[in-house]
Scaffold this motif. Structure first.
Motif, mmCIF file in Angstrom:
data_model
loop_
_atom_site.group_PDB
_atom_site.id
_atom_site.type_symbol
_atom_site.label_atom_id
_atom_site.label_comp_id
_atom_site.label_asym_id
_atom_site.label_seq_id
_atom_site.Cartn_x
_atom_site.Cartn_y
_atom_site.Cartn_z
ATOM 1 N N MET A 110 0.784 -1.219 0.000
ATOM 2 C CA MET A 110 0.000 0.000 0.000
ATOM 3 C C MET A 110 0.824 1.282 0.000
ATOM 4 N N TRP A 111 2.139 1.189 0.128
ATOM 5 C CA TRP A 111 2.913 2.411 0.306
ATOM 6 C C TRP A 111 2.917 3.271 -0.962
ATOM 7 N N VAL A 112 3.045 2.672 -2.121
ATOM 8 C CA VAL A 112 3.116 3.464 -3.352
ATOM 9 C C VAL A 112 2.309 2.784 -4.446
ATOM 10 N N ASP A 113 1.593 3.601 -5.216
ATOM 11 C CA ASP A 113 0.817 3.106 -6.346
ATOM 12 C C ASP A 113 1.612 3.363 -7.615
ATOM 13 N N LEU A 114 1.907 2.311 -8.365
ATOM 14 C CA LEU A 114 2.728 2.430 -9.562
ATOM 15 C C LEU A 114 1.907 2.628 -10.828
ATOM 16 N N GLY A 115 0.634 2.912 -10.707
ATOM 17 C CA GLY A 115 -0.257 2.924 -11.860
ATOM 18 C C GLY A 115 -0.247 4.193 -12.669
ATOM 19 N N ALA A 116 -1.154 4.255 -13.619
ATOM 20 C CA ALA A 116 -1.347 5.436 -14.457
ATOM 21 C C ALA A 116 -2.827 5.557 -14.770
ATOM 22 N N THR A 117 -3.310 6.793 -14.948
ATOM 23 C CA THR A 117 -4.709 6.999 -15.301
ATOM 24 C C THR A 117 -4.837 8.241 -16.162
#
Length: 333
Positions: A110-117
């Motif tokens: 949960m520490w970092v979200d590696l996604g894109a939107t």
């Protein structure tokens, strides 16, 4: 490498690095849209591959981890950027698991979200794991006087992808004190050297453009395309964005190295030595003194503009599809 392994083994180093929360921010953000897939990557060289002596893959950069099919066989894609992060997550969860903790690895996930939107509503209300990810957030919406600059070196061979070996990992001495998830499944296959899909691989490592530490797409995409353009969702206040590249001209001869004080010299563009680059220092002073608007303009030596346009197209083709990386909302760089 052998000396380091005798002091602290790959497995122990793996467990140590996982205890550093900031390490997650070094993982590739943006997923396969930014870093490429088995077919292509934004920073692949068009039309390359005529002089290959290693067969088997289409995109040497999009195939972030590759593996030989035999002792002297063709290469195959093992993991793309997304698959690599999924494997890291799974291994970390096994490593952190205990008999008393059913939710082991929660903080890691949960520490970092590696996604894109590309969904503006998501970018305007990002959850905490997305705060460090520019592909999931916007620049300040009420800061029209803001100037954002990317100042970085180019022209230095930079690690971009790897050929790995399970056999090399299995040859390491057994470590009974390590948990299942701490054992290293792959090590770089240093026996692979040649040309594959038009890119040179040396001792199991593919090199692209960058500053010797950070690949070009990570250095320049946001300032070249990600925060630019009219009505840009990630730059709602239309803040000024500057991209300034410094071609590496590090000291080469012995006399130049000694004159530079054993660093890169006044024209270096490498990741650390750029801090001694005289032109970089003058530009930095212009920003600090509020004179950047008159004295500092875009400058490009690399192919980052074309690369950034390809990243932009891939991100929008991906749309708002999300991958549940580390248990958060989106997947991405």
């Amino acid at each position: 490498g052998m000396m380091l392994n005798s002091v602290i083994s790959p497995g122990k180093r793996r467990r140590l690095f996982r205890s550093f929360g900031s390490v997650q921010t070094l993982l590739p953000m943006g997923g396969d849209a930014v870093w490429g897939d088995a077919r292509s990557a934004p920073d692949d060289r068009p039309g390359a591959g005529d002089e290959d002596d290693i067969e088997g893959i289409s995109s040497p950069f999009g195939s972030l981890l590759q593996q030989r099919t035999g002792p002297a066989g063709a290469l195959r894609t093992l993991f793309t950027a997304q698959g690599t992060a999924d494997a890291i997550r799974a291994g970390a969860e096994r490593s952190q698991a205990t008999e008393d903790d059913d939710d082991a690895g929660y903080r890691f996930k949960m520490w970092v979200d590696l996604g894109a939107t590309t969904d503006v509503n998501r970018m305007r209300r990002p959850p905490e794991p997305a705060w460090v990810n520019p592909l999931l957030t916007t620049l300040p919406p009420a800061a029209p006087g803001l100037t954002v600059a990317c100042l970085y070196g180019v022209g230095v061979p930079t690690e971009r992808s790897y050929v790995v070996s399970e056999g090399a990992a299995r040859s390491q001495p057994p470590e009974g004190s390590l948990k299942r998830g701490d054992h290293v499944p792959f090590l770089i296959d240093r026996e692979v050297t040649g040309t594959s899909a038009g890119e040179r691989v040396k001792n199991g490592v593919y090199f692209g453009d960058g500053d010797g530490t950070v690949p070009l797409v990570s250095l320049g995409y946001m300032c070249t395309r990600g925060w630019r353009g009219q009505n840009n969702l990630r730059n709602p206040a239309n803040a000024r964005v500057i991209t300034r590249e410094y071609m590496d001209e590090s000291a080469g001869t012995t006399a130049e190295v000694l004159e530079a004080g054993l660093r890169g010299g006044p024209r270096s563009g490498t990741h650390l030595d750029i801090l001694g680059n005289h032109e970089f220092i003058w530009d930095l002073l212009a920003f600090a003194s509020g004179q950047a608007a008159e004295k500092v303009e875009d400058r490009f030596f690399s192919d980052i503009r074309n690369i950034s346009n390809r990243v932009h197209e891939r991100l929008h083709a991906q749309g708002n599809e999300s991958s549940n990386w580390f248990g958060s909302l989106f997947y991405g760089a």
